[in-house]
Each structure stands twice: as structure tokens, then as C-alpha cells.
Design a protein around this motif. Structure first.
Motif, mmCIF file in Angstrom:
data_model
loop_
_atom_site.group_PDB
_atom_site.id
_atom_site.type_symbol
_atom_site.label_atom_id
_atom_site.label_comp_id
_atom_site.label_asym_id
_atom_site.label_seq_id
_atom_site.Cartn_x
_atom_site.Cartn_y
_atom_site.Cartn_z
ATOM 1 N N PRO A 105 0.835 -1.204 0.000
ATOM 2 C CA PRO A 105 0.000 0.000 0.000
ATOM 3 C C PRO A 105 0.873 1.258 0.000
ATOM 4 O O PRO A 105 1.864 1.324 0.728
ATOM 5 N N VAL A 106 0.504 2.227 -0.830
ATOM 6 C CA VAL A 106 1.394 3.372 -1.049
ATOM 7 C C VAL A 106 1.599 4.204 0.224
ATOM 8 O O VAL A 106 2.675 4.766 0.435
ATOM 9 N N HIS A 107 0.605 4.236 1.117
ATOM 10 C CA HIS A 107 0.797 4.967 2.379
ATOM 11 C C HIS A 107 1.882 4.299 3.228
ATOM 12 O O HIS A 107 2.646 4.983 3.901
ATOM 13 N N ASP A 108 1.931 2.963 3.211
ATOM 14 C CA ASP A 108 2.986 2.254 3.953
ATOM 15 C C ASP A 108 4.351 2.628 3.389
ATOM 16 O O ASP A 108 5.308 2.857 4.132
ATOM 17 N N THR A 109 4.428 2.670 2.057
ATOM 18 C CA THR A 109 5.691 3.033 1.409
ATOM 19 C C THR A 109 6.112 4.444 1.802
ATOM 20 O O THR A 109 7.269 4.683 2.164
ATOM 21 N N ASP A 185 6.367 1.432 -8.735
ATOM 22 C CA ASP A 185 5.299 2.032 -7.929
ATOM 23 C C ASP A 185 5.274 3.549 -8.082
ATOM 24 O O ASP A 185 6.272 4.150 -8.463
ATOM 25 N N PRO A 186 4.124 4.178 -7.746
ATOM 26 C CA PRO A 186 4.074 5.640 -7.851
ATOM 27 C C PRO A 186 5.038 6.328 -6.884
ATOM 28 O O PRO A 186 5.633 7.342 -7.234
ATOM 29 N N VAL A 187 5.192 5.789 -5.703
ATOM 30 C CA VAL A 187 6.158 6.360 -4.756
ATOM 31 C C VAL A 187 7.278 5.351 -4.547
ATOM 32 O O VAL A 187 7.031 4.213 -4.157
ATOM 33 N N ILE A 188 8.496 5.781 -4.827
ATOM 34 C CA ILE A 188 9.663 4.919 -4.675
ATOM 35 C C ILE A 188 10.730 5.675 -3.899
ATOM 36 O O ILE A 188 10.709 6.896 -3.835
ATOM 37 N N GLY A 215 3.454 7.953 -16.452
ATOM 38 C CA GLY A 215 3.167 8.228 -15.056
ATOM 39 C C GLY A 215 4.221 9.114 -14.415
ATOM 40 O O GLY A 215 5.409 8.820 -14.500
ATOM 41 N N GLY A 216 3.768 10.224 -13.802
ATOM 42 C CA GLY A 216 4.662 11.092 -13.056
ATOM 43 C C GLY A 216 5.653 11.829 -13.938
ATOM 44 O O GLY A 216 5.480 11.913 -15.156
ATOM 45 N N GLY A 217 6.684 12.379 -13.306
ATOM 46 C CA GLY A 217 7.660 13.161 -14.073
ATOM 47 C C GLY A 217 9.075 12.946 -13.569
ATOM 48 O O GLY A 217 9.937 13.808 -13.714
ATOM 49 N N LEU A 218 9.330 11.776 -12.941
ATOM 50 C CA LEU A 218 10.642 11.540 -12.334
ATOM 51 C C LEU A 218 11.762 11.446 -13.361
ATOM 52 O O LEU A 218 12.912 11.767 -13.068
ATOM 53 N N GLU A 219 11.438 11.000 -14.592
ATOM 54 C CA GLU A 219 12.463 10.885 -15.637
ATOM 55 C C GLU A 219 13.017 12.265 -15.978
ATOM 56 O O GLU A 219 14.237 12.472 -16.015
ATOM 57 N N GLU A 220 12.096 13.220 -16.231
ATOM 58 C CA GLU A 220 12.524 14.571 -16.597
ATOM 59 C C GLU A 220 13.283 15.215 -15.439
ATOM 60 O O GLU A 220 14.315 15.858 -15.626
ATOM 61 N N GLU A 221 12.738 15.043 -14.221
ATOM 62 C CA GLU A 221 13.383 15.591 -13.025
ATOM 63 C C GLU A 221 14.823 15.084 -12.932
ATOM 64 O O GLU A 221 15.747 15.853 -12.657
ATOM 65 N N GLY A 222 15.009 13.783 -13.184
ATOM 66 C CA GLY A 222 16.345 13.183 -13.131
ATOM 67 C C GLY A 222 17.248 13.751 -14.205
ATOM 68 O O GLY A 222 18.385 14.135 -13.935
ATOM 69 N N ALA A 223 16.723 13.830 -15.421
ATOM 70 C CA ALA A 223 17.535 14.295 -16.549
ATOM 71 C C ALA A 223 18.005 15.733 -16.317
ATOM 72 O O ALA A 223 19.131 16.091 -16.650
ATOM 73 N N ARG A 224 17.135 16.549 -15.720
ATOM 74 C CA ARG A 224 17.495 17.942 -15.445
ATOM 75 C C ARG A 224 18.581 18.050 -14.378
ATOM 76 O O ARG A 224 19.319 19.020 -14.323
ATOM 77 N N SER A 225 18.662 17.025 -13.514
ATOM 78 C CA SER A 225 19.524 17.132 -12.331
ATOM 79 C C SER A 225 20.980 16.761 -12.599
ATOM 80 O O SER A 225 21.815 16.904 -11.727
ATOM 81 N N HIS A 247 2.173 -1.820 -13.839
ATOM 82 C CA HIS A 247 2.760 -1.212 -12.644
ATOM 83 C C HIS A 247 1.760 -0.251 -12.006
ATOM 84 O O HIS A 247 1.075 0.488 -12.717
ATOM 85 N N ALA A 248 1.764 -0.219 -10.667
ATOM 86 C CA ALA A 248 0.869 0.707 -9.967
ATOM 87 C C ALA A 248 1.166 2.150 -10.366
ATOM 88 O O ALA A 248 0.280 2.999 -10.387
ATOM 89 N N GLY A 249 2.422 2.429 -10.725
ATOM 90 C CA GLY A 249 2.801 3.805 -11.050
ATOM 91 C C GLY A 249 2.640 4.154 -12.527
ATOM 92 O O GLY A 249 2.789 5.307 -12.905
ATOM 93 N N ALA A 250 2.363 3.136 -13.362
ATOM 94 C CA ALA A 250 2.298 3.379 -14.808
ATOM 95 C C ALA A 250 0.886 3.770 -15.205
ATOM 96 O O ALA A 250 0.119 2.966 -15.723
ATOM 97 N N ILE A 251 0.526 5.006 -14.929
ATOM 98 C CA ILE A 251 -0.821 5.470 -15.250
ATOM 99 C C ILE A 251 -0.765 6.955 -15.587
ATOM 100 O O ILE A 251 -0.083 7.735 -14.927
#
Lengths: 288, 361
Positions: A105-109, A185-188, A215-225, A247-251
Motif C-alpha cells: 500500500p502506497v501509504h505504507d511506502t 510504484d508511484p512512490v519509490i 506516469g509522473g515526471g521523475l524521468e525529466e526531473e532526473g535528466a534535469r539534475s 505497474h501501480a505507477g504506470a498510469i
């Protein structure tokens, strides 16, 4: 390599389950091949005294750490207890947790990652295949026969798609420094940016491949960093909105995180994006 | 899983968030029976989980005299393709001011993201672009039990004091109900106080069991059957069936089909440890969709046994052509088994996908 090497001692939580036991054997087979320390102890509450493929089992991480030196932990425990396992590891002083478990469950994560941060413990995953530094260490379930030691860092939200691309890199003569499955997952815990920061400090890594998905924008965030030369592949260009693609995060939610806009943003910051997995090696060659 | 408006409102109400008085009806007759529970003038709201419901004709004004007839019309409608099975008949509010409030799982901060805006009933993304000053946000680690007072002050701006309590109570709902989104849009002020005029609550699919929800309503019948087998399955509209292991690889297979101008009929991820039995069920499930003309099986793994997969494909005994790409343990044996039964086995996913696209042309 990043996160660990031959000298890293590993504890497996959920050691007596089918998955845990199976992968203890595979991780230690690899450790023997490369002359590494491997899995030194297993933990399953209430199962102390057992042995799994020659590895002693303890009731708690603290008990295991009385007899063995370990800084990394791999988690195979069922989803309902996995958040707890992450926190137990962090609180016992483990500095790297790799959470393989799916369906937490994502809250546990979120709570477990927050707690781990208070103890300076890095979490890879959950819902990930773990990581592999060819010739050094395997933490998790990645197959080792497709990889080769080299200078390309690989970061991915996926499992088998990573193996596909690693296989193609190896066939093209491009070995890997470390392959990190950060999870679907959506939160990792560790994101593209976190892993890229470690790759930047790693003399072995000359360039990196980021394998993302909708899903999300972590790829772009990473590439910018990062200043590291990068190639990206984004899965899900054909994914319909509001549907979870495995994947739960692939939406794609609220019009955010679709593959086309992700690819456009990556290209806008100068990152070459492969239109098929088989293009990745060529794009990497053009960079290094 | 998305809850319907009336389900979300009943949860919010349990946490002390004021909601308008109303009744849920499933037929015209039920409305006649419950009419005395409603005021003279009320509103009929179709209980369908689609955005832009009002503009699509899903919200109608009614009164005691014409309510039953209007409800009858609404029950006959489809709102953006979704049939109306339940209607929430609710008191009309005398709205003075509207706000927006939501709490969501934020991937980037890994915390709860609270959004509050000085305008309600709007698309929050559009508002954030047009009037960035009107939208305020705060992120909160889930280890914190209550929204800190400074954060409430920052979020609320000039909104009435009761709103602070509502933000905190919505945060409680968010935490205790394993929500990935809890939203009140609009949150309204009226002469008789502040109310959640609309309500949205999405529960984490991985927490349904501990929230006492036994069936995920968001899934179609075939998707539910797939779930029983432990597969991830999504129906699409093309004619090439797809079976892969791992979400990323399966998605990449769909993308490659599109790259070669084909159209995928589905996404099916068999998950880890694909054995004979699982592969057989997967092939049968995909073949059961009448629009599927050919199936691509793309399995790659360290521990996937190719001989098992090959036997599973054959055991499914379906009429459509199956094109297989396998890499893993006992690869040669798997190839032999398939070749012996007249199946095509190709070495790369590119070859397999190309062959499938050509097969449907």
C-alpha cells in the motif's frame, strides 16, 4: 559501482519464503563467482535457528547484526509487512534497503521511506528487481547472464524491459557499471535523480541509460539534475489514459505523465530518446 | 478504486466534514418513496465517475412536482458513455463563495500534497496556469498526524475559519482510508456554513483488502478474470493480442506494434515465474477476445523456463496464430517443442512484432 561492492554484507528479510530462499541461492552463487561476501544472514520472525542454503536465519535484524556485519538488506516479505521491514532495517542501522515486494500500500511506502530518511537509510524500490554491479554484487533478482562489466549506468522503473535493454547493450559491446531497478510504484525511494547523483560520483560510469514509462515526471526531473551523458527510452507511447499498465505507477492521470510529453520534455533538455529498445546502443555510442 | 460521490460524501461526513442533505435513489419509484426527506427544490446528480459530469448533462435541477419525471430521464441517459444506475438527490445550496481543496499522493516529494484554491468548481490545472496566486500548496510527511497550524494559515488565505478544520479532517480521511486522492471541488460557503458540495475519493488498489473492499469496480469482467489469475490486463481496441512478462516489456511490445503501424488488442503481463498453467490461461484469455486475430508472446527472463512456456502455448489449443519470442532457461528445448507443433518462434521482439503486424495485414 554504486551502492555496494564485493565487500558488502547482505541480509535477506523474508528468507524462509519461496522467493526469498530461491534468490538467496542465486545471490550467493553470484557472490561465489565474483569472490564477494554475499548474503550472510536471513531474517524471518519466529524462524530463528533454521538454515536456508547454508545461510543462518534470525528472528530480527538486530539479532543477525550481533553475529554478522551487513550494511545492505533485500526484502522479499509479503506486501502487508514490507513497510515494517523497511523501518526495522533502517532503525537497526542498515544503510541500503532493496525492497523487491510488489503491491505494498502506497501509504505504507511513504511512511517507511520517510522513516528510513530519518535514519540515513536509502531505499531502492519497492516493486523492483533490485540492482546489479557486474563483477561486484547482485542485490535482488536480476538475471546475471545478460550483463557484462563496463561503463554504462542503467536506471529503470521496469524489470524485464531492463533485461531486454541490458542484453542489447551487452551484445553491442557496451558493458554496465551498475544496473538499478528503481521500481514500478508511484512512490519509490531512490529516484532517477538520486541514482544519477551517485553515477556522477562513480569513476566507472561514463554515461547512463534511463528507462522510464508513463506516469509522473521523475524521468525529466532526473535528466534535469545531472551533467552525465544520457540516453532515454520511455515505454507506454500507446498506453491509454487513466489505465494502470501493470505497474501501480504506470498510469496517465489528469493528463499528466503521458509518454509523448515526457519524450518531448526530455528532448527539449537535450536527451536523445530511443523510439525502440533496439536503438539504445546506437544512441549511447554517439555519446561516448 | 474510485468511490462514487455519495460514497465519498458519506465517508467525509463520518469525519465531521459537512455535506448537503440528500438521498441516493436507484429508480424513479425510490425517489417517490423518499420525496418527503427532500426539500421543495433539490438537485439530481448522476452517480458516475466521469469528469465534466455537469456539462455532459449529468446534473439537473428538480423540485417535488417534476422530480420523478426528471429522474426518469436521467436514468435513461449515458454520461460520457457511462449508464446512470444511481442518482444522488440533494438539497440545493445557497452558494456565496467557492474554493478548491484536495489532498493527493505526490510522487515527487513522496508526501501528501495539499492544494487549496480561492476558486471552486474549476479545473485546478487550468486555474494554476491562469491565476497562480489563487492556488496554494503544501506537502506534508505522513509521519505527521495533524496538519500544522502554520500550514493551514498559509493554505487558507482569507477563507473562513471552519475551512481549517475541514482541511485537517480531510487529511485524516486521506490517511485512514489509504486514499491516493481526496478532493472537495467545490468547497462552498453558504449562509448556514461551509459544505463539501462535491466529493471525490480514490482508494489505493493495493489497500482495498484492508479497507474492507472486496471487489475493484473499476475493472471490466475480463480484467477481473485476469486479476484472479494474477495477470495485469488492460483491454485495448486493436486486433493483435499481446502477452508479455513484466509491465515495462509488455508496454514496450505494444509500442513496437504501434511503431510498425499495427494495433494492439490488449496489454497482458503474466508476471513473474510464468509456468505452463499460467501461460495457457493467459493465451486462452487473450484469444477469448473475438477481435484478436494473432497473438504475440514476448517473454524474457532469467528464471522463466522456455519449455514450460512452449507447453503452455500448445496446451491452450486456440485457433488464432501465436508468434512467440522467448529468451531464458531451456531456450533450445522450448524452440523445439513449438516448432514440432507448427508454431513460429522468433529470436527478437522486433522480429516477433513485425511478423504479427504482417500477419493481420
Amino acid at each position: 559501482m554504486i551502492y555496494g561492492d564485493k565487500h558488502t554484507g547482505v541480509i535477506v528479510q523474508g528468507a524462509t519464503g519461496k522467493q526469498g530462499a530461491f534468490h538467496i541461492a542465486l545471490m550467493n552463487e553470484y557472490a561465489r563467482q565474483v569472490g564477494g561476501k554475499g548474503v550472510v544472514a536471513g531474517v524471518t520472525p519466529g524462524k530463528a535457528g533454521q538454515e536456508i542454503h547454508g545461510v543462518p536465519v534470525y528472528n530480527s535484524i538486530r539479532d543477525a547484526l550481533k553475529d554478522y556485519d551487513a550494511s545492505a538488506q533485500v526484502i522479499f516479505v509479503p506486501a502487508a509487512a514490507a513497510g515494517d521491514s523497511i523501518m526495522e532495517a533502517a532503525s537497526a542501522g542498515i544503510s541500503l534497503v532493496v525492497a523487491i515486494t510488489e503491491h505494498i500500500p502506497v501509504h505504507d511506502t511513504m511512511r517507511a521511506i520517510e522513516f528510513a530518511k530519518l535514519h540515513d537509510c536509502a531505499v531502492v524500490g519497492p516493486n523492483c528487481p533490485g540492482l546489479l554491479s557486474p563483477g561486484e554484487i547482485k542485490l535482488g533478482i536480476m538475471p546475471v547472464h545478460l550483463s557484462a562489466r563496463g561503463h554504462i549506468g542503467v536506471i529503470s522503473r521496469s524489470g524485464t524491459l531492463t533485461y531486454e535493454i541490458v542484453d542489447q547493450l551487452t551484445r553491442a559491446g557496451l558493458g554496465q557499471s551498475t544496473i538499478v531497478g528503481i521500481g514500478g510504484d508511484p512512490v519509490i525511494g531512490q529516484t532517477f535523480s538520486d541514482v544519477l547523483a551517485r553515477f556522477e560520483d562513480d569513476p566507472q560510469t561514463k554515461a547512463a541509460v534511463i528507462i522510464g514509462e508513463v506516469g509522473g515526471g521523475l524521468e525529466e526531473e532526473g535528466a534535469r539534475s545531472t551533467d552525465l551523458p544520457l540516453v532515454a527510452y520511455i515505454a507506454g507511447i500507446s498506453a491509454p489514459p487513466e489505465k494502470r499498465m501493470g505497474h501501480a505507477g504506470a498510469i496517465i492521470e489528469g493528463g499528466e505523465g503521458d509518454a509523448r510529453s515526457k519524450i518531448a520534455r526530455l528532448k527539449a533538455i537535450g536527451v536523445p530518446v530511443a523510439s525502440r529498445p533496439s536503438e539504445v546502443p546506437r544512441l549511447i555510442r554517439e555519446l561516448v | 478504486m474510485k468511490l462514487l460521490e455519495h460514497e465519498a460524501k458519506s465517508q467525509f461526513s463520518k469525519y465531521g466534514i459537512p455535506v448537503p442533505g440528500g438521498v441516493v435513489i436507484r429508480s424513479q419509484e425510490e425517489l417517490s418513496e423518499k420525496m418527503n426527506e427532500l426539500p421543495e427544490q433539490f438537485v439530481l446528480k448522476a452517480q458516475v465517475e466521469v469528469g465534466g459530469r455537469g456539462k455532459a448533462g449529468g446534473i439537473l435541477m428538480a423540485g417535488r412536482s417534476d422530480g420523478v419525471a426528471i429522474a426518469g430521464e436521467l436514468f435513461k441517459k449515458e454520461i460520457k458513455g457511462v449508464p446512470v444506475k444511481e442518482i444522488l438527490a440533494e438539497e440545493r445550496l445557497e452558494i456565496q463563495q467557492e474554493f478548491y481543496l484536495s489532498i493527493a499522493v505526490d510522487r515527487s516529494s513522496k508526501q501528501a500534497l495539499i492544494l487549496f484554491a480561492d476558486a471552486g468548481g474549476v479545473e485546478i490545472e487550468a486555474l494554476a496556469k491562469e491565476r497562480p496566486d489563487a492556488v496554494r500548496k503544501a506537502s506534508l510527511p505522513l509521519l505527521i498526524r495533524d496538519v500544522p497550524a502554520f500550514m493551514l494559515r498559509d493554505l487558507m488565505g482569507k477563507a473562513p475559519k471552519e475551512v481549517g478544520k475541514i482541511i485537517n479532517q480531510l487529511y485524516r480521511v486521506f490517511c485512514e482510508k489509504d486514499a491516493i486522492l481526496a478532493e472537495i471541488n467545490p468547497l462552498v460557503t453558504t449562509p448556514s456554513g461551509v459544505f463539501a458540495a462535491d466529493a471525490k475519493l480514490i482508494i489505493d488498489d493495493n489497500a482495498l483488502a484492508r479497507q474492507g473492499i472486496t471487489q475493484n469496480r473499476d475493472l471490466t469482467e475480463r480484467e477481473r478474470e485476469a486479476e484472479r489469475h494474477g495477470f495485469s490486463y488492460v483491454e485495448l481496441s486493436g486486433d493483435i493480442g499481446v502477452i508479455g512478462n513484466g509491465a515495462g516489456l509488455t508496454m514496450a511490445t505494444l509500442d513496437l506494434i504501434e511503431y510498425y503501424d499495427g494495433r494492439a488488442a490488449n496489454f497482458l503481463d503474466v508476471g513473474g515465474g510464468a509456468d505452463q498453467e499460467r501461460v495457457m490461461h493467459a493465451v486462452r484469455l487473450v484469444a477469448g477476445d473475438p477481435s484478436v486475430k494473432v497473438i504475440v508472446v514476448n517473454l524474457l527472463g532469467g528464471i522463466t523456463r522456455c519449455d514450460e512456456v512452449a507447453r503452455g502455448v500448445i496446451a491452450a489449443g486456440i485457433t488464432q496464430q501465436v508468434i512467440v519470442r522467448l529468451a531464458g532457461t531451456n531456450e533450445a528445448e522450448g524452440k523445439q517443442i513449438l516448432a514440432g507443433s507448427g508454431y513460429r518462434m522468433l529470436d527478437s521482439m522486433e522480429q516477433a512484432v513485425k511478423a504479427a503486424v504482417e500477419a493481420v495485414r
